[in-house]
Design an enzyme around this catalytic site. Structure first.
Site, PDB file in Angstrom:
ATOM      1  N   SER A 138       0.873  -1.182   0.000  1.00  0.00           N
ATOM      2  CA  SER A 138       0.000   0.000   0.000  1.00  0.00           C
ATOM      3  C   SER A 138       0.904   1.224   0.000  1.00  0.00           C
ATOM      4  O   SER A 138       2.094   1.119   0.355  1.00  0.00           O
ATOM      5  CB  SER A 138      -0.842  -0.002   1.281  1.00  0.00           C
ATOM      6  OG  SER A 138      -1.444   1.266   1.504  1.00  0.00           O
ATOM      7  N   TYR A 151      -1.983  -1.067  10.419  1.00  0.00           N
ATOM      8  CA  TYR A 151      -1.946  -1.204   8.956  1.00  0.00           C
ATOM      9  C   TYR A 151      -0.624  -0.652   8.412  1.00  0.00           C
ATOM     10  O   TYR A 151       0.032  -1.297   7.583  1.00  0.00           O
ATOM     11  CB  TYR A 151      -3.144  -0.451   8.376  1.00  0.00           C
ATOM     12  CG  TYR A 151      -3.417  -0.676   6.910  1.00  0.00           C
ATOM     13  CD1 TYR A 151      -4.189  -1.759   6.469  1.00  0.00           C
ATOM     14  CD2 TYR A 151      -2.925   0.201   5.952  1.00  0.00           C
ATOM     15  CE1 TYR A 151      -4.460  -1.939   5.126  1.00  0.00           C
ATOM     16  CE2 TYR A 151      -3.189   0.018   4.602  1.00  0.00           C
ATOM     17  CZ  TYR A 151      -3.959  -1.052   4.191  1.00  0.00           C
ATOM     18  OH  TYR A 151      -4.240  -1.231   2.855  1.00  0.00           O
TER      19      TYR A 151
HETATM   20  P1  NAD Z   1     -11.397  -6.292   0.191  1.00  0.00           P
HETATM   21  O1  NAD Z   1     -11.965  -6.133   1.543  1.00  0.00           O
HETATM   22  O2  NAD Z   1     -12.243  -6.040  -1.018  1.00  0.00           O
HETATM   23  O3  NAD Z   1     -10.757  -7.737   0.011  1.00  0.00           O
HETATM   24  C1  NAD Z   1      -9.999  -8.346   1.010  1.00  0.00           C
HETATM   25  C2  NAD Z   1      -9.919  -9.822   0.741  1.00  0.00           C
HETATM   26  O4  NAD Z   1      -9.174 -10.425   1.806  1.00  0.00           O
HETATM   27  C3  NAD Z   1     -11.299 -10.505   0.736  1.00  0.00           C
HETATM   28  O5  NAD Z   1     -11.304 -11.534  -0.248  1.00  0.00           O
HETATM   29  C4  NAD Z   1     -11.380 -11.110   2.138  1.00  0.00           C
HETATM   30  O6  NAD Z   1     -12.238 -12.229   2.220  1.00  0.00           O
HETATM   31  C5  NAD Z   1      -9.928 -11.506   2.336  1.00  0.00           C
HETATM   32  N1  NAD Z   1      -9.589 -11.748   3.726  1.00  0.00           N
HETATM   33  C6  NAD Z   1      -9.711 -10.910   4.789  1.00  0.00           C
HETATM   34  N2  NAD Z   1      -9.324 -11.533   5.911  1.00  0.00           N
HETATM   35  C7  NAD Z   1      -8.935 -12.784   5.553  1.00  0.00           C
HETATM   36  C8  NAD Z   1      -8.449 -13.905   6.253  1.00  0.00           C
HETATM   37  N3  NAD Z   1      -8.249 -13.883   7.584  1.00  0.00           N
HETATM   38  N4  NAD Z   1      -8.183 -15.031   5.560  1.00  0.00           N
HETATM   39  C9  NAD Z   1      -8.378 -15.088   4.220  1.00  0.00           C
HETATM   40  N5  NAD Z   1      -8.841 -14.057   3.508  1.00  0.00           N
HETATM   41  C10 NAD Z   1      -9.116 -12.918   4.169  1.00  0.00           C
HETATM   42  O7  NAD Z   1     -10.114  -5.344   0.183  1.00  0.00           O
HETATM   43  P2  NAD Z   1      -9.170  -4.777  -0.970  1.00  0.00           P
HETATM   44  O8  NAD Z   1      -9.273  -3.311  -0.930  1.00  0.00           O
HETATM   45  O9  NAD Z   1      -9.358  -5.499  -2.252  1.00  0.00           O
HETATM   46  O10 NAD Z   1      -7.754  -5.121  -0.346  1.00  0.00           O
HETATM   47  C11 NAD Z   1      -6.875  -6.099  -0.867  1.00  0.00           C
HETATM   48  C12 NAD Z   1      -5.450  -5.739  -0.463  1.00  0.00           C
HETATM   49  O11 NAD Z   1      -5.087  -4.491  -1.046  1.00  0.00           O
HETATM   50  C13 NAD Z   1      -5.267  -5.580   1.048  1.00  0.00           C
HETATM   51  O12 NAD Z   1      -4.025  -6.125   1.436  1.00  0.00           O
HETATM   52  C14 NAD Z   1      -5.250  -4.079   1.233  1.00  0.00           C
HETATM   53  O13 NAD Z   1      -4.530  -3.685   2.356  1.00  0.00           O
HETATM   54  C15 NAD Z   1      -4.565  -3.650  -0.055  1.00  0.00           C
HETATM   55  N6  NAD Z   1      -4.800  -2.255  -0.408  1.00  0.00           N
HETATM   56  C16 NAD Z   1      -6.060  -1.771  -0.650  1.00  0.00           C
HETATM   57  C17 NAD Z   1      -6.235  -0.452  -0.994  1.00  0.00           C
HETATM   58  C18 NAD Z   1      -7.570   0.141  -1.291  1.00  0.00           C
HETATM   59  O14 NAD Z   1      -7.659   1.378  -1.441  1.00  0.00           O
HETATM   60  N7  NAD Z   1      -8.634  -0.644  -1.416  1.00  0.00           N
HETATM   61  C19 NAD Z   1      -5.128   0.406  -1.048  1.00  0.00           C
HETATM   62  C20 NAD Z   1      -3.872  -0.108  -0.778  1.00  0.00           C
HETATM   63  C21 NAD Z   1      -3.713  -1.436  -0.469  1.00  0.00           C
END
Ligand code: NAD
Length: 256
Positions: A138, A151
């Site tokens: 991130s 985080y």
């Molecule tokens: P999201 O909530 O849409 O998806 C998260 C996924 O992780 C889901 O499939 C959920 O079921 C899974 N998950 C959560 N806890 C879990 C566990 N204990 N075991 C197995 N699976 C688990 O979120 P997203 O925004 O798609 O995030 C995905 C990644 O991208 C994360 O690591 C997040 O930190 C990173 N990220 C997101 C953003 C953003 O703006 N959305 C920005 C930077 C980084």
């Protein structure tokens, strides 16, 4: 491009992970999905692209589950060639108010899980002399925001883990890199938009505008599809010598 390769994407039932899984499948890879919630919908979406698809329900906070998932992927498809460490959660509070259980969960799911998947999958990659590890970090792996201590700590940690593992495999065909998105409108961020809308008494659209205006100069969300295109590039031969980078895709966030 990826015909015959197998990708394991953690947290791929939703958001960025699902976008990665779809793009990898479209490029010909077999895909093992993982994550909570409905798995049948994502499985059907990936299967519709023609490749082989499977699902493992490992809880990414549990090392034994993670090892079982990697072994299941190797047993079913013969290898883990591409590992996308994507599963992640968020919690927002000041350090002094941060629930200890949330801290532990964020460190386990957003950081330690990637150590465990890599610990289990890297030996096979090194043996075959080809592999790609993509750690979805991130901008919070590069800079901080208030109220996101766990985080930010986990994401800075995964950038460090990426660099160390990249050095350890630098003379092999295995590359390890991190992708550092800014705001992407997924369920994880929609929760933060909802909280802002409720707190400020503004509409959903206004809350999104404020969220972007605070940090992301482009005033646009990055999409999972854009991140997936970068992942495909990092899987291509053109990226054979890209090692240990933390590549931000953030509308200018960390340029400020
Ligand atoms: P999201 O909530 O849409 O998806 C998260 C996924 O992780 C889901 O499939 C959920 O079921 C899974 N998950 C959560 N806890 C879990 C566990 N204990 N075991 C197995 N699976 C688990 O979120 P997203 O925004 O798609 O995030 C995905 C990644 O991208 C994360 O690591 C997040 O930190 C990173 N990220 C997101 C953003 C953003 O703006 N959305 C920005 C930077 C980084």
């Amino acid at each position: 491009m990826l015909k015959g390769k197998t990708a394991l994407v953690t947290g791929s039932t939703s958001g960025i992970g699902l976008g990665m899984a779809l793009a990898l499948a479209r490029s010909g890879a077999n895909v093992m999905l993982n994550g909570f919630g409905d798995a049948e919908g994502p499985k059907a979406q990936v299967a519709a692209l023609g490749g082989r698809v499977s699902y493992h329900g490992a809880d990414m906070s549990k090392p034994a589950d993670i090892e079982a998932m990697v072994r299941a992927c190797e047993a079913e498809f013969g290898a883990v060639d591409i590992l996308v460490n994507n599963a992640g959660i968020q919690h927002v509070a000041n350090v002094e108010d941060f629930p200890v259980e949330r801290w532990d969960a964020i460190i386990a799911i957003n950081l330690s899980s990637a150590f465990h998947t890599m610990r289990c999958a890297l030996p096979g990659m090194k043996q075959r002399n080809w592999g790609r590890v993509l750690n979805i970090a991130s901008v919070h792996g590069l800079v901080a925001s208030a109220q996101k201590s766990a985080y930010v700590a986990a994401k800075h940690g995964i950038v460090g883990l990426t660099k160390a593992a990249a050095l350890e495999s630098a003379t092999t065909g295995v590359t390890v890199n991190a992708i550092c998105p800014g705001w992407v409108l997924t369920p994880l961020v929609q929760k933060q938009v909802d909280a802002r809308a409720a707190q400020a008494g503004v509409s959903n659209e206004e809350a999104k505008r404020q969220l972007l205006a605070e940090k992301q100069p482009s005033l646009q969300f990055t999409t999972p599809e854009q991140l997936a295109e970068l992942a495909l590039f990092l899987c291509s031969p053109a990226a054979d010598n890209i090692r240990g980078v933390a590549w931000n895709v953030d509308g200018g966030w960390v340029a400020q």
